[in-house]
Design a protein around this motif. Structure first.
Motif, mmCIF file in Angstrom:
data_model
loop_
_atom_site.group_PDB
_atom_site.id
_atom_site.type_symbol
_atom_site.label_atom_id
_atom_site.label_comp_id
_atom_site.label_asym_id
_atom_site.label_seq_id
_atom_site.Cartn_x
_atom_site.Cartn_y
_atom_site.Cartn_z
ATOM 1 N N MET A 163 0.485 -1.364 0.702
ATOM 2 C CA MET A 163 0.019 -0.310 -0.404
ATOM 3 C C MET A 163 0.727 1.154 0.111
ATOM 4 O O MET A 163 1.989 1.380 0.483
ATOM 5 N N GLU A 164 0.250 2.168 -0.532
ATOM 6 C CA GLU A 164 0.607 4.090 -0.725
ATOM 7 C C GLU A 164 1.544 3.819 0.529
ATOM 8 O O GLU A 164 2.539 4.976 0.789
ATOM 9 N N ILE A 165 0.681 3.790 1.588
ATOM 10 C CA ILE A 165 1.019 4.505 2.789
ATOM 11 C C ILE A 165 1.992 4.003 3.648
ATOM 12 O O ILE A 165 2.978 4.498 4.375
ATOM 13 N N ARG A 166 2.599 2.695 2.752
ATOM 14 C CA ARG A 166 3.658 1.685 3.911
ATOM 15 C C ARG A 166 4.692 2.216 2.947
ATOM 16 O O ARG A 166 5.505 2.563 3.671
ATOM 17 N N ARG A 167 4.095 2.695 2.054
ATOM 18 C CA ARG A 167 5.463 2.821 0.943
ATOM 19 C C ARG A 167 6.409 4.564 1.614
ATOM 20 O O ARG A 167 7.733 4.657 1.801
ATOM 21 N N LEU A 168 4.965 5.164 1.829
ATOM 22 C CA LEU A 168 5.181 6.680 2.252
ATOM 23 C C LEU A 168 6.429 6.049 4.265
ATOM 24 O O LEU A 168 7.265 7.103 4.003
ATOM 25 N N LYS A 169 5.720 5.750 4.525
ATOM 26 C CA LYS A 169 6.160 5.431 5.954
ATOM 27 C C LYS A 169 7.801 5.083 5.802
ATOM 28 O O LYS A 169 8.782 5.168 6.423
ATOM 29 N N SER A 170 8.412 4.174 4.446
ATOM 30 C CA SER A 170 9.530 3.896 5.049
ATOM 31 C C SER A 170 10.408 4.452 4.073
ATOM 32 O O SER A 170 11.058 4.555 4.807
ATOM 33 N N LEU A 171 10.081 5.244 2.977
ATOM 34 C CA LEU A 171 10.754 6.567 2.277
ATOM 35 C C LEU A 171 11.256 7.790 4.012
ATOM 36 O O LEU A 171 12.204 8.303 3.905
ATOM 37 N N LEU A 172 10.127 7.889 4.556
ATOM 38 C CA LEU A 172 10.660 8.731 5.854
ATOM 39 C C LEU A 172 11.886 8.625 7.024
ATOM 40 O O LEU A 172 12.529 9.009 7.225
ATOM 41 N N LYS A 173 11.589 6.979 7.246
ATOM 42 C CA LYS A 173 12.547 6.245 8.203
ATOM 43 C C LYS A 173 13.532 6.441 7.514
ATOM 44 O O LYS A 173 14.469 6.730 8.176
ATOM 45 N N LYS A 174 13.474 5.628 5.903
ATOM 46 C CA LYS A 174 14.787 6.065 5.455
ATOM 47 C C LYS A 174 15.787 7.469 5.264
ATOM 48 O O LYS A 174 17.297 7.264 5.412
ATOM 49 N N ASN A 175 14.821 8.167 5.557
ATOM 50 C CA ASN A 175 15.382 9.359 4.578
ATOM 51 C C ASN A 175 15.639 10.049 6.240
ATOM 52 O O ASN A 175 15.861 11.385 6.242
ATOM 53 N N LYS A 176 15.444 9.614 7.672
ATOM 54 C CA LYS A 176 15.794 9.677 8.979
ATOM 55 C C LYS A 176 14.487 10.889 8.802
ATOM 56 O O LYS A 176 14.825 12.132 9.822
ATOM 57 N N HIS A 177 13.362 10.835 8.696
ATOM 58 C CA HIS A 177 12.690 11.997 9.152
ATOM 59 C C HIS A 177 11.473 11.121 9.795
ATOM 60 O O HIS A 177 11.216 9.681 9.857
ATOM 61 N N TYR A 178 10.808 11.975 10.733
ATOM 62 C CA TYR A 178 9.751 11.268 11.299
ATOM 63 C C TYR A 178 8.443 10.820 10.964
ATOM 64 O O TYR A 178 7.709 11.215 9.599
ATOM 65 N N ILE A 179 7.444 9.942 11.490
ATOM 66 C CA ILE A 179 6.128 9.913 10.850
ATOM 67 C C ILE A 179 4.943 10.268 11.456
ATOM 68 O O ILE A 179 5.347 10.004 12.606
ATOM 69 N N THR A 180 4.681 11.623 11.324
ATOM 70 C CA THR A 180 4.289 12.045 11.949
ATOM 71 C C THR A 180 3.028 12.562 11.210
ATOM 72 O O THR A 180 2.493 12.554 10.012
ATOM 73 N N LYS A 181 1.327 12.709 12.273
ATOM 74 C CA LYS A 181 0.244 13.075 12.084
ATOM 75 C C LYS A 181 0.541 13.846 11.109
ATOM 76 O O LYS A 181 -0.393 13.348 10.040
ATOM 77 N N PRO A 182 0.774 14.859 10.749
ATOM 78 C CA PRO A 182 0.591 16.502 10.254
ATOM 79 C C PRO A 182 1.108 15.645 8.620
ATOM 80 O O PRO A 182 0.030 15.666 7.534
ATOM 81 N N ARG A 183 2.091 14.640 8.605
ATOM 82 C CA ARG A 183 2.790 13.587 7.213
ATOM 83 C C ARG A 183 1.853 13.351 6.846
ATOM 84 O O ARG A 183 1.327 13.174 5.762
ATOM 85 N N LEU A 184 1.258 12.362 7.824
ATOM 86 C CA LEU A 184 0.340 11.379 7.325
ATOM 87 C C LEU A 184 -0.785 11.304 6.700
ATOM 88 O O LEU A 184 -1.913 11.557 5.036
ATOM 89 N N ARG A 185 -1.653 12.734 7.117
ATOM 90 C CA ARG A 185 -2.824 13.690 7.050
ATOM 91 C C ARG A 185 -2.396 14.173 5.842
ATOM 92 O O ARG A 185 -3.929 14.319 4.775
ATOM 93 N N LEU A 186 -1.300 14.443 5.146
ATOM 94 C CA LEU A 186 -0.970 15.732 4.442
ATOM 95 C C LEU A 186 -1.201 14.511 2.679
ATOM 96 O O LEU A 186 -2.059 14.904 1.845
ATOM 97 N N PHE A 187 -1.094 13.547 3.442
ATOM 98 C CA PHE A 187 -0.558 12.449 2.419
ATOM 99 C C PHE A 187 -1.741 11.998 2.218
ATOM 100 O O PHE A 187 -2.155 11.828 0.936
ATOM 101 N N ALA A 188 -2.791 11.885 2.905
ATOM 102 C CA ALA A 188 -4.132 10.892 2.303
ATOM 103 C C ALA A 188 -5.157 12.018 1.749
ATOM 104 O O ALA A 188 -5.612 11.772 1.043
ATOM 105 N N VAL A 189 -4.839 13.245 2.181
ATOM 106 C CA VAL A 189 -5.797 15.257 1.278
ATOM 107 C C VAL A 189 -5.069 14.786 0.385
ATOM 108 O O VAL A 189 -6.077 14.246 -0.927
ATOM 109 N N LEU A 190 -4.127 14.514 -0.636
ATOM 110 C CA LEU A 190 -3.188 14.393 -1.359
ATOM 111 C C LEU A 190 -3.649 12.999 -2.239
ATOM 112 O O LEU A 190 -4.148 12.822 -3.491
ATOM 113 N N GLN A 191 -3.791 11.547 -1.508
ATOM 114 C CA GLN A 191 -4.812 10.791 -2.494
ATOM 115 C C GLN A 191 -5.636 10.494 -2.327
ATOM 116 O O GLN A 191 -6.821 10.244 -3.555
ATOM 117 N N LYS A 192 -6.724 11.921 -1.701
ATOM 118 C CA LYS A 192 -8.037 11.866 -2.156
ATOM 119 C C LYS A 192 -7.974 13.058 -3.343
ATOM 120 O O LYS A 192 -8.704 12.572 -3.899
#
Ligand SMILES: [Zn+2]
Ligand SMILES: [Zn+2]
Length: 150
Positions: free
Chosen positions: A1-30
């Motif tokens: 799933m795309e959300i998993r891909r986003l999470k691993s991309l953030l982790k790989k680049n040493k960025h936190y998985i935050t609620k605002p980031r996940l929400r922004l992503f969800a809006v862009l998906q919609k």
């Protein structure tokens, strides 16, 4: 799933998985394509600075693309996070519509670029005109103002 891909991309680049980031992503998906202002209206719980920062981060990580639609810039998820597609933009109401797949166009673009000796990484294709509603308005001559041209 795309959300998993986003999470691993953030982790790989040493960025936190935050609620605002996940929400922004969800809006862009919609939504197929949004201006920064439209995006901010859709993520009301967070301050603008956070949204701007996360847009910049997503851009840096290749999560989003900027679509240049005449004088407007819209943001959408990159081909890594959604199926590659082309757009139709209404020059009257500004609506952006995702066009159905056309494998023949993709093949033709690739062979055209290959023949020139280039290596293509990605592309955007945007067709501008009137959406069915605006076409009808124009036809019935109730369209008062001239369309904005770029
Ligand atoms: Zn329209
Ligand atoms: Zn394409």
């Amino acid at each position: 799933m795309e959300i998993r891909r986003l999470k691993s991309l953030l982790k790989k680049n040493k960025h936190y998985i935050t609620k605002p980031r996940l929400r922004l992503f969800a809006v862009l998906q919609k939504h197929p394509a949004l201006t920064v202002n439209q995006l901010i209206l859709l993520v009301p719980k967070h301050d603008q600075a956070t949204v701007y920062r996360n847009i910049a981060l997503f851009e840096e990580l290749g999560v989003i693309n900027r679509l240049r639609l005449g004088w407007l810039t819209k943001i959408e998820l990159s081909d890594i996070f959604q199926h590659h597609h082309h757009h139709f933009t209404c020059i009257n109401c500004g609506k952006v519509i995702t066009l159905p797949d056309q494998p023949a166009i993709e093949k033709n673009i690739k062979s055209m670029v290959d023949k020139q000796g280039f290596k293509a990484m990605d592309h955007q294709l945007e067709i501008r005109g009137y959406c069915p509603r605006c076409k009808e308005l124009k036809r019935t001559k109730s369209l008062q103002s001239e369309p904005v041209s770029s």
